[in-house]
Design a protein around this motif. Structure first.
Motif, PDB file in Angstrom:
ATOM      1  N   MET A   1     -42.320 -58.124 -46.856  1.00  0.00           N
ATOM      2  CA  MET A   1     -42.723 -59.123 -45.923  1.00  0.00           C
ATOM      3  C   MET A   1     -42.545 -58.650 -44.490  1.00  0.00           C
ATOM      4  O   MET A   1     -43.426 -58.895 -43.663  1.00  0.00           O
ATOM      5  N   VAL A   2     -41.450 -58.018 -44.202  1.00  0.00           N
ATOM      6  CA  VAL A   2     -41.178 -57.527 -42.855  1.00  0.00           C
ATOM      7  C   VAL A   2     -42.197 -56.453 -42.493  1.00  0.00           C
ATOM      8  O   VAL A   2     -42.712 -56.415 -41.378  1.00  0.00           O
ATOM      9  N   ILE A   3     -42.521 -55.602 -43.453  1.00  0.00           N
ATOM     10  CA  ILE A   3     -43.473 -54.528 -43.191  1.00  0.00           C
ATOM     11  C   ILE A   3     -44.849 -55.128 -42.874  1.00  0.00           C
ATOM     12  O   ILE A   3     -45.545 -54.674 -41.969  1.00  0.00           O
ATOM     13  N   ALA A   4     -45.249 -56.135 -43.594  1.00  0.00           N
ATOM     14  CA  ALA A   4     -46.540 -56.765 -43.361  1.00  0.00           C
ATOM     15  C   ALA A   4     -46.582 -57.404 -41.983  1.00  0.00           C
ATOM     16  O   ALA A   4     -47.588 -57.331 -41.271  1.00  0.00           O
ATOM     17  N   THR A   5     -45.502 -58.025 -41.574  1.00  0.00           N
ATOM     18  CA  THR A   5     -45.451 -58.657 -40.261  1.00  0.00           C
ATOM     19  C   THR A   5     -45.558 -57.612 -39.163  1.00  0.00           C
ATOM     20  O   THR A   5     -46.290 -57.787 -38.183  1.00  0.00           O
ATOM     21  N   VAL A   6     -44.840 -56.515 -39.300  1.00  0.00           N
ATOM     22  CA  VAL A   6     -44.892 -55.431 -38.315  1.00  0.00           C
ATOM     23  C   VAL A   6     -46.302 -54.854 -38.277  1.00  0.00           C
ATOM     24  O   VAL A   6     -46.869 -54.597 -37.208  1.00  0.00           O
ATOM     25  N   PHE A   7     -46.886 -54.631 -39.468  1.00  0.00           N
ATOM     26  CA  PHE A   7     -48.223 -54.076 -39.554  1.00  0.00           C
ATOM     27  C   PHE A   7     -49.246 -54.996 -38.882  1.00  0.00           C
ATOM     28  O   PHE A   7     -50.084 -54.554 -38.106  1.00  0.00           O
ATOM     29  N   LEU A   8     -49.180 -56.298 -39.135  1.00  0.00           N
ATOM     30  CA  LEU A   8     -50.097 -57.256 -38.520  1.00  0.00           C
ATOM     31  C   LEU A   8     -49.880 -57.339 -37.007  1.00  0.00           C
ATOM     32  O   LEU A   8     -50.829 -57.496 -36.236  1.00  0.00           O
ATOM     33  N   THR A   9     -48.638 -57.215 -36.575  1.00  0.00           N
ATOM     34  CA  THR A   9     -48.331 -57.229 -35.146  1.00  0.00           C
ATOM     35  C   THR A   9     -48.973 -56.032 -34.455  1.00  0.00           C
ATOM     36  O   THR A   9     -49.570 -56.155 -33.375  1.00  0.00           O
TER      37      THR A   9
END
Length: 173
Positions: A1-9
């Motif tokens: 989840m954290v990786i997806a948020t960073v990636f989307l950011t």
């Protein structure tokens, strides 16, 4: 989840950056086009080889046009004759106007058939003032003499104490 948020950011920031740069380029291009248009609007239009706006028979004398060009008067080749006066002493006076209706005074002495020679028997004055119907006033910038012309009379007021000259107008166009 954290990786997806960073990636989307990262994707959002990159997209925002690219869109912002594109907008800046478009704005700069638009400003440049506006500046070029303003410069073109401020430059006098060149007539090129096109025919003058004024018909040749309506132009002031060629000597007047040549002197106006020499003086750097805008639209010198388009000075049209507004009126022509001839006095009882043979002085011929033209009131001319440019396309913006700025008025000019051209006079020639020594008779209608005499050649017009600026500085000899010809005098071109700028910034003529209309003082009435078919009546005008011009002032010489060199000596302050005043020239008045109407359908009936031509008068010169001299500044050096010499008596005024008054001539009768015998022809008016």
């Amino acid at each position: 989840m954290v990786i997806a948020t960073v990636f989307l950011t990262i994707i959002g920031m990159t997209t925002g950056f690219v869109l912002g740069e594109r907008q800046r380029r478009d704005d700069a291009r638009q400003r440049e086009q506006q500046q070029q248009q303003q410069q073109q609007d401020q430059q006098p239009q060149e007539s090129g080889s096109a025919a003058p706006v004024v018909a040749p028979e309506d132009l002031c004398p060629q000597e007047t046009l040549a002197k106006a060009r020499q003086l750097g008067i805008a639209f010198a080749d388009q000075l049209r004759e507004v009126h022509r006066y001839v006095t009882n002493r043979g002085t011929v006076i033209w009131i001319c106007a440019d396309p913006g209706d700025r008025l000019f005074y051209q006079a020639k002495t020594r008779g209608e058939d005499a050649p017009l020679v600026q500085g000899d028997n010809g005098l071109l004055l700028v910034d003529v003032v209309e003082t009435g119907e078919d009546a005008y006033e011009a002032t010489s910038p060199t000596d302050g003499n005043k020239f008045f012309i109407s359908r009936k009379q031509f008068r010169i007021e001299f500044t050096n104490g010499r008596a005024d000259q008054v001539d009768k107008v015998v022809e008016f166009e």
